[in-house]
Design a protein around this motif. Structure first.
Motif, short mmCIF file in Angstrom:
data_model
loop_
_atom_site.label_atom_id
_atom_site.label_comp_id
_atom_site.label_asym_id
_atom_site.label_seq_id
_atom_site.Cartn_x
_atom_site.Cartn_y
_atom_site.Cartn_z
N UNK A 1 -23.62 -17.09 15.33
CA UNK A 1 -24.65 -17.01 14.30
C UNK A 1 -25.84 -17.90 14.65
N UNK A 2 -25.55 -19.14 15.08
CA UNK A 2 -26.64 -20.05 15.45
C UNK A 2 -27.40 -19.51 16.66
N UNK B 1 -29.04 -24.95 5.86
CA UNK B 1 -29.98 -23.84 5.88
C UNK B 1 -30.54 -23.72 7.29
N UNK B 2 -30.57 -22.52 7.84
CA UNK B 2 -31.08 -22.34 9.19
C UNK B 2 -32.54 -22.74 9.31
N UNK B 3 -33.30 -22.55 8.24
CA UNK B 3 -34.70 -22.95 8.28
C UNK B 3 -34.84 -24.46 8.51
N UNK B 4 -33.90 -25.23 7.92
CA UNK B 4 -33.93 -26.68 8.10
C UNK B 4 -33.59 -27.04 9.55
N UNK B 5 -32.54 -26.41 10.10
CA UNK B 5 -32.16 -26.67 11.49
C UNK B 5 -33.29 -26.32 12.43
N UNK B 6 -33.91 -25.18 12.23
CA UNK B 6 -35.00 -24.75 13.11
C UNK B 6 -36.19 -25.71 13.00
N UNK B 7 -36.50 -26.16 11.78
CA UNK B 7 -37.60 -27.10 11.59
C UNK B 7 -37.33 -28.41 12.33
N UNK B 8 -36.09 -28.87 12.28
CA UNK B 8 -35.73 -30.10 12.97
C UNK B 8 -35.84 -29.93 14.49
N UNK B 9 -35.36 -28.79 14.99
CA UNK B 9 -35.46 -28.51 16.43
C UNK B 9 -36.91 -28.47 16.86
N UNK C 1 -31.39 -24.59 25.14
CA UNK C 1 -30.56 -25.40 24.24
C UNK C 1 -29.10 -25.22 24.60
N UNK C 2 -28.38 -26.34 24.73
CA UNK C 2 -26.93 -26.30 24.92
C UNK C 2 -26.29 -26.56 23.56
N UNK C 3 -25.56 -25.57 23.05
CA UNK C 3 -24.90 -25.67 21.75
C UNK C 3 -23.41 -25.91 21.98
N UNK C 4 -22.95 -27.14 21.70
CA UNK C 4 -21.56 -27.52 21.92
C UNK C 4 -20.83 -27.35 20.59
N UNK C 5 -20.31 -26.14 20.37
CA UNK C 5 -19.68 -25.75 19.10
C UNK C 5 -18.49 -24.85 19.41
N UNK C 6 -17.29 -25.24 18.92
CA UNK C 6 -16.09 -24.47 19.25
C UNK C 6 -15.78 -23.37 18.24
N UNK D 1 -31.37 -18.69 16.65
CA UNK D 1 -32.28 -19.43 17.53
C UNK D 1 -32.93 -18.52 18.56
N UNK D 2 -32.21 -17.50 19.00
CA UNK D 2 -32.78 -16.54 19.95
C UNK D 2 -33.96 -15.81 19.34
N UNK D 3 -33.91 -15.61 18.03
CA UNK D 3 -35.03 -14.96 17.35
C UNK D 3 -36.30 -15.81 17.38
N UNK D 4 -36.11 -17.12 17.64
CA UNK D 4 -37.24 -18.03 17.76
C UNK D 4 -37.56 -18.32 19.23
N UNK D 5 -37.04 -17.48 20.10
CA UNK D 5 -37.31 -17.55 21.55
C UNK D 5 -36.72 -18.77 22.23
N UNK D 6 -35.59 -19.27 21.69
CA UNK D 6 -34.86 -20.33 22.37
C UNK D 6 -33.75 -19.71 23.20
N UNK D 7 -33.54 -20.26 24.38
CA UNK D 7 -32.49 -19.78 25.29
C UNK D 7 -31.25 -20.63 25.04
#
Length: 232
Positions: free
Chosen positions: A18-19, A106-114, A6-11, A23-29
């Motif tokens: 935090x993101x 909510x991070x759970x919402x973001x993760x569910x969408x991903x 995942x490329x996270x474009x956030x300044x 996300x790393x806890x869900x095994x995303x790079x």
């Protein structure tokens, strides 16, 4: 299990960290952007499976970089925004984004969408039927292309997903509610207008092959994929 990139474009460095941690806890790079003047180049170098873009960025906003990425790729894109203007969501979908998340979230919402997007996009290769003939055109669900004597177009992941669901029930009305649930899996997070934007974009692309009339709108009910285009 495949490790998705995942490329996270956030300044905002705090939010980025935090993101990334969650996300790393869900095994995303997860990777960030080092130079906000070279976002497209960093995207091209990384070739991620999914992109998350904040709207408010240094130099150019997220809409600009979405346009640039979309000119090269159909990679799934999620927008993040702290603004609550409905036009931001509409603009995101018009530019080809797959989803929109408003801050704070909510991070759970973001993760569910991903998870839903990655499952939808990268499970195409597991489907048995990859090629279908519809309205005299060859529809390739794996390559996201539609071809006929007028040429070939490449659809976005959302556009092809909608077309596929309509073709699966061709000549039958597919309700807007069915499409919303099928496409985003949870209608609570999606506005009715978002579906309209996506269907209009699909029909506009199909017009390039003179197939736009094969998708018929049934007001107050949904959409139909006709087997033959209206000759009028």
């Amino acid at each position: 299990m495949r490790m998705f990139t995942i490329l996270l474009i956030e300044d905002d460095e705090t939010l980025f960290s935090e993101i990334k941690t969650r996300l790393s806890q869900w095994s995303y790079d997860v990777y960030g952007v080092k130079d906000f003047d070279r976002v497209l180049q960093e995207y091209t170098d990384l070739k991620p499976d999914l992109v998350i873009i904040d709207i408010q960025l240094p130099k150019f906003d997220g809409f600009h970089w979405c346009r640039m990425i979309r000119s090269h790729s159909n990679v799934p894109i999620i927008f993040l925004s702290s603004r609550d203007h409905p036009t931001d969501m509409v603009m995101s979908m018009q530019l080809g984004a797959d989803d929109f998340v408003q801050k704070p979230f909510y991070f759970d919402v973001l993760i569910a969408k991903i998870q839903a997007i990655l499952r939808r996009v990268y499970n195409y290769n597991n489907e048995q039927i990859q090629l279908k003939t519809w309205c005299g055109a060859a529809v390739d669900f794996e390559k996201n292309t539609v071809s006929n004597e007028h040429g070939t177009i490449e659809l976005s992941k959302n556009e092809m997903f909608i077309l596929k669901r309509l073709i699966e029930q061709k000549n039958k009305i597919v309700s807007r509610e069915q499409l919303i649930k099928s496409l985003w899996e949870d209608e609570r997070f999606i506005s009715d207008n978002t579906l309209t934007v996506n269907v209009n974009r699909l029909r506009k692309r199909l017009d390039e092959l003179r197939l736009g009339s094969c998708i018929e709108t049934k007001v107050g009910q949904g959409y139909i994929a006709r087997e033959e285009a209206d000759p009028r």
